[in-house]
Motif scaffolding. Structure first.
Motif, PDB file in Angstrom:
ATOM      1  N   MET A 121       0.745  -1.059  -0.126  1.00  0.00           N
ATOM      2  CA  MET A 121       0.110   0.107  -0.105  1.00  0.00           C
ATOM      3  C   MET A 121       1.004   1.207  -0.027  1.00  0.00           C
ATOM      4  N   THR A 122       0.257   2.187  -0.518  1.00  0.00           N
ATOM      5  CA  THR A 122       1.245   3.377  -0.632  1.00  0.00           C
ATOM      6  C   THR A 122       0.804   4.872  -0.030  1.00  0.00           C
ATOM      7  N   ARG A 123      -0.383   4.967   0.431  1.00  0.00           N
ATOM      8  CA  ARG A 123      -1.129   6.227   0.770  1.00  0.00           C
ATOM      9  C   ARG A 123      -1.976   5.831   1.886  1.00  0.00           C
ATOM     10  N   ALA A 124      -2.194   6.731   2.903  1.00  0.00           N
ATOM     11  CA  ALA A 124      -3.278   6.404   3.840  1.00  0.00           C
ATOM     12  C   ALA A 124      -3.839   7.875   4.324  1.00  0.00           C
ATOM     13  N   VAL A 125      -5.085   7.885   4.840  1.00  0.00           N
ATOM     14  CA  VAL A 125      -5.877   8.836   4.913  1.00  0.00           C
ATOM     15  C   VAL A 125      -6.607   8.331   6.238  1.00  0.00           C
ATOM     16  N   LEU A 271     -11.507  -3.529  -8.583  1.00  0.00           N
ATOM     17  CA  LEU A 271     -10.518  -3.501  -7.524  1.00  0.00           C
ATOM     18  C   LEU A 271     -11.081  -4.331  -6.408  1.00  0.00           C
ATOM     19  N   LEU A 272     -10.013  -4.804  -5.775  1.00  0.00           N
ATOM     20  CA  LEU A 272     -10.214  -5.698  -4.523  1.00  0.00           C
ATOM     21  C   LEU A 272     -10.189  -4.926  -3.228  1.00  0.00           C
ATOM     22  N   ILE A 273     -11.489  -4.875  -2.287  1.00  0.00           N
ATOM     23  CA  ILE A 273     -11.332  -3.937  -1.121  1.00  0.00           C
ATOM     24  C   ILE A 273     -11.208  -4.907   0.146  1.00  0.00           C
ATOM     25  N   PHE A 274     -10.233  -4.921   1.070  1.00  0.00           N
ATOM     26  CA  PHE A 274     -10.559  -5.668   2.212  1.00  0.00           C
ATOM     27  C   PHE A 274     -10.820  -4.763   3.242  1.00  0.00           C
ATOM     28  N   ASP A 275     -11.691  -5.075   4.056  1.00  0.00           N
ATOM     29  CA  ASP A 275     -12.225  -4.465   5.283  1.00  0.00           C
ATOM     30  C   ASP A 275     -11.661  -5.277   6.400  1.00  0.00           C
ATOM     31  N   PRO A 320      -0.401   1.136  -4.636  1.00  0.00           N
ATOM     32  CA  PRO A 320       0.070   1.967  -6.057  1.00  0.00           C
ATOM     33  C   PRO A 320      -0.728   1.933  -7.143  1.00  0.00           C
ATOM     34  N   LYS A 321      -1.539   1.084  -7.647  1.00  0.00           N
ATOM     35  CA  LYS A 321      -2.188   1.285  -8.540  1.00  0.00           C
ATOM     36  C   LYS A 321      -3.244   2.098  -8.475  1.00  0.00           C
TER      37      LYS A 321
END
Length: 487
Positions: A121-125, A271-275, A320-321
């Motif tokens: 992963m490359t960014r967080a909020v 897109l694949l989202i993991f909760d 990153p994607k």
């Protein structure tokens, strides 16, 4: 994603509550000015909390075996977290508008989180709740497909999620959720652009004679068929919990499942989202639950254990994607979404310190070790109980599912409220144990479970106390329950 347990008002009538709580001091007002989950009853009042214990106003000392909804990670008290929050307050940056400004502590915490993913992963909020994080994931997926890619695909507006899942309380997050009971009241106003497939739930889903690999393949095919039914160019994302929390009671994905879902999503540009709001940030013994199998998502959400309950805090992480589509794509580069308390400095300070403690005190290893002790002891004590259908989980995240008939796996009917009655009975002496109740386990309406998710710094002695109290609670409850025979 998980949330606080739903307290059925039908079993919390004022006269019953007052009779049961006669031990309360007479000076305590019976009327609450809080608009609580049930306005017809008054919740128990917590006077204070120590490391793993909730001290009630009525004199009960309740061992916290669930950390609320799997929130508490390092206990209820921490001088280190207290001091870092005070330091942040003294700097006068408890709140800064994220629309125009940034802070060192938010940047430091984002860097910490991204570093722990080894570049996946490359960014967080940062947001304030798991619901907010999942709502953001919902929106970033839509914007990714609609405006930021080199070849925009604005038709991708549909989502695929799983039955008996939970991703939050706002309408978008609730629409992704497959928890029937929590959706029911709001069905008329939900967007209804999420379609649901089967959960990875071997206890009820694995067919006779079917291997785990065959089961995973069947679920993989179901996802692919749903995509084709909806139209591959219409689906934006698939969301799932690597270990399902409140809706199913700590059901981990079977080996190979996450990789299979990843493969299908990649094939169709979804897109694949993991909760990981409930199961992430160390709860399973891995900081990120997906790290066990090394299958990273495109978007990840975390919450609850992120700040361990010392502040309300969640986060969305992007790969990153996804980031590159915004940073280098043809669009404006702006994520059209935001909250007043986004990247809230005081919460980030608390969260970063909690995560440093987890790292420095090697608590992930403790989660694995104590989780093994918890699971082994629970199974030894309760596996043969006539109404315990399944005990499953990972790390310090374990669920116990109750059934009316152990052989057929028939659940108790929802109106018996087994989960809630066990929860309430457990708070009082002689048990004084706090578990997390869940419902709808079997089919979205019927079925009961409780969750055990104690703090990561739990000791062997405390694990043994949890097992003893929970086992006695379950045994005593069902010993006094009149269960009619199945016709």
């Amino acid at each position: 994603m998980p949330s606080a347990a739903m307290a059925p008002s039908a079993i919390r009538k004022p006269q019953r509550v007052m009779a049961r709580r006669s031990s309360r001091p007479a000076t305590v007002a019976t009327r609450s000015y809080l608009f609580n989950r049930s306005v017809r009853s008054t919740p128990y009042r917590i006077k204070r909390a120590s490391a793993q214990t909730l001290h009630f106003e009525n004199g009960w000392n309740v061992l916290d075996a669930s950390g609320g909804a799997a929130v508490t990670g390092i206990g209820h008290l921490s001088t280190r977290v207290e001091q870092v929050m005070i330091k942040t307050l003294k700097r006068g940056i408890a709140y800064i508008s994220s629309m125009m400004f940034d802070t060192d502590v938010a940047e430091d915490f984002a860097r910490f989180l991204i570093t722990t993913t080894d570049g996946k992963m490359t960014r967080a909020v940062f947001y304030s709740s798991g619901t907010e994080a999942n709502e953001a994931a919902y929106k970033v997926a839509l914007q990714y497909h609609a405006t930021e890619k080199a070849n925009p695909e604005p038709t991708r507006t549909l989502f695929i999620a799983r039955d008996r899942s939970y991703h939050g309380t706002t309408l978008g997050a609730l629409d992704m959720s497959g928890h029937k009971a929590r959706r029911e009241l709001y069905e008329r106003v939900l967007p209804h652009n999420t379609h649901h497939i089967s959960p990875c739930y071997a206890y009820r889903g694995l067919q006779t004679g079917e291997s785990v690999a065959e089961y995973v393949t069947r679920l993989k095919n179901e996802l692919e068929q749903k995509i084709q039914d909806l139209g591959p160019k219409n689906v934006a994302a698939f969301i799932c919990e690597p270990v399902v929390g409140a809706a199913l009671g700590c059901v981990p994905a079977e080996a190979g499942y996450l990789a299979a879902m990843r493969e299908v999503c990649d094939r169709y540009g979804i897109l694949l989202i993991f909760d990981e709001v409930m199961c992430g940030m160390g709860r399973t013994g891995y900081l990120h639950a997906w790290q066990k199998e090394g299958v990273a998502p495109d978007i990840q959400t975390v919450g609850k254990g992120l700040a361990g309950g010392f502040q309300q805090l969640s986060a969305m992480l992007v790969s990153p994607k996804v980031n590159d589509a915004f940073e280098y794509g043809p669009g404006s580069g702006a994520f059209s979404h935001g909250h007043t308390f986004q990247n809230y400095p005081l919460a980030c300070a608390a969260g970063l310190e909690v995560q440093k403690i987890i790292q420095e005190e090697n608590l992930l290893q403790n989660v694995k070790e104590k989780g093994f002790r918890l699971s082994k002891s629970l199974k030894k004590r309760l596996s043969n109980h006539r109404h315990v259908g399944d005990i499953r989980g990972a790390g310090l995240f374990w669920g116990i599912e109750f059934v009316k008939d152990k052989q057929t796996m028939e659940p108790f009917p929802a109106d018996m409220k087994i989960n809630w009655r066990i929860y309430e009975k457990g708070l009082a002496p002689p048990y004084e144990i706090h578990v997390y109740p869940g419902m709808g386990t079997a089919d979205g309406v019927n079925g009961d479970h409780i969750i055990l998710s104690p703090s990561y710094n739990i000791t062997d002695t405390e694990i043994d106390a949890i097992v003893d109290r929970v086992a006695r609670l379950i045994e005593d409850y069902f010993d006094t329950l009149d269960v009619p025979a199945t016709p």
